[in-house]
Design a protein around this motif. Sequence first.
Motif, short mmCIF file in Angstrom:
data_model
loop_
_atom_site.label_atom_id
_atom_site.label_comp_id
_atom_site.label_asym_id
_atom_site.label_seq_id
_atom_site.Cartn_x
_atom_site.Cartn_y
_atom_site.Cartn_z
N ASP A 134 0.87 -1.17 0.00
CA ASP A 134 0.00 0.00 0.00
C ASP A 134 0.91 1.23 0.00
O ASP A 134 1.74 1.38 0.90
CB ASP A 134 -0.91 -0.01 1.24
CG ASP A 134 -1.71 1.27 1.38
OD1 ASP A 134 -2.57 1.52 0.52
OD2 ASP A 134 -1.47 2.02 2.36
N THR A 176 -1.95 -1.06 -3.87
CA THR A 176 -2.99 -0.08 -3.55
C THR A 176 -2.34 1.25 -3.20
O THR A 176 -1.12 1.33 -3.01
CB THR A 176 -3.87 -0.56 -2.37
OG1 THR A 176 -3.09 -0.54 -1.15
CG2 THR A 176 -4.38 -1.97 -2.61
N LEU A 203 -3.36 -0.13 -10.14
CA LEU A 203 -3.76 -0.28 -8.74
C LEU A 203 -5.02 -1.14 -8.61
O LEU A 203 -5.92 -1.07 -9.46
CB LEU A 203 -4.01 1.09 -8.11
CG LEU A 203 -2.81 2.05 -8.13
CD1 LEU A 203 -3.24 3.44 -7.67
CD2 LEU A 203 -1.69 1.52 -7.23
N ASP A 204 -5.08 -1.89 -7.52
CA ASP A 204 -6.26 -2.71 -7.24
C ASP A 204 -7.35 -1.90 -6.55
O ASP A 204 -8.54 -2.13 -6.78
CB ASP A 204 -5.87 -3.91 -6.40
CG ASP A 204 -4.95 -4.84 -7.16
OD1 ASP A 204 -5.42 -5.42 -8.16
OD2 ASP A 204 -3.76 -4.97 -6.81
N LYS A 248 -13.03 0.56 -7.46
CA LYS A 248 -11.69 0.75 -6.89
C LYS A 248 -11.64 1.86 -5.85
O LYS A 248 -10.60 2.10 -5.25
CB LYS A 248 -10.68 1.06 -8.00
CG LYS A 248 -10.37 -0.11 -8.92
CD LYS A 248 -9.20 0.22 -9.86
CE LYS A 248 -8.85 -0.97 -10.73
NZ LYS A 248 -7.64 -0.70 -11.57
#
Length: 343
Positions: A134, A176, A203-204, A248
């Motif tokens: 992250d 993320t 990005l997830d 998202k």
Amino acid sequence: MKKSSILILALLSILFMGACSPQKKTIQDIAQQPYIVAYLPTWRMPYTPDWDKITHLCLAFGFVNADGSLRMEEIIKNKYIIEEAQKHKVSVLLSIGGGGSKNFAPAILDAETRTALVNNLKKIITEYNLDGVDVDYEEWEGGPNGASEKDIECRTALELLYKELREALGSTKLITAAVNAGWDNGGGFGLYNCFNESMHQYLDFVSLMIYDETGPWSGERTGPHSDWTFFEKAIDHWLNNRKLPKEKLIAGVPFYGYHFLSPNDATGARGIPYRDILTQYPDEDAHLQDSIGLLYYDGIPTIKRKAEYIKQHQLGGIMFWEITQDTDIAEKSLLNTIYNVLR
């Protein structure tokens, strides 16, 4: 034995083994949405979350050095939490950066040190069996038109970091970002152009920090730091201006408040965890309010309203800073409120 019988036995064996093996979450498993993403600072550990009520745990922080190396002492000291979370099917991410970060910008602006950072992250994620990383980059300058000239350079470098991380980690690990949720409110100074709409492809999910609109840094501006207008405007900005896909978008809420000493001067304002607010104001039904005098926070009605908004608009989920600031009193818990609405 007939081939058909052998085939049936083989299939039953596979099903049995699958039932007995822990099922690892994958980034494609969007059926678990809306996500409930909790931050856990290492300085608050040891701490045992209510695993059944969260889907992701962000360990904060791995601190980035200018040469692309990472300071991981506290994470390593508390690595037990990774295996414990995964036993409960909670995905664990290493959160890097944070509000106190000083050396993230030089690490990503130089191609060589950015590559070193990517390689170091890949090594750490593999070694400690983390589910991903992250990125909480907060070394922005801001300005009258949002991003400063240096911020534009960092914005480009940050997207390159996401891209290179995805190339290094592949599709089986989560990547993320936690981002400043600011929008252009016409106030003349901000951070609202510090991200772009092309970063999302790597990005997830993206966690919007929809709090800290006021605080010790806000000059004459006091009052709520995470009010409803900020919440709606920030989400609208990221959906429509930043083109973030709604699945998202993870909307962030605070588990703390700010107490101001003066109605027109934020200097000296102090942050107070939600659990301490309940302790300090036992006769005020503090859990049902958002303010007591010059103290501003999110109580249960507002947290519930925000969670309902996320569910109604089919957003990706909710994030909060941070889990240890919640109360242990079940009927007054912010996390329990979120869980009851979303899950």
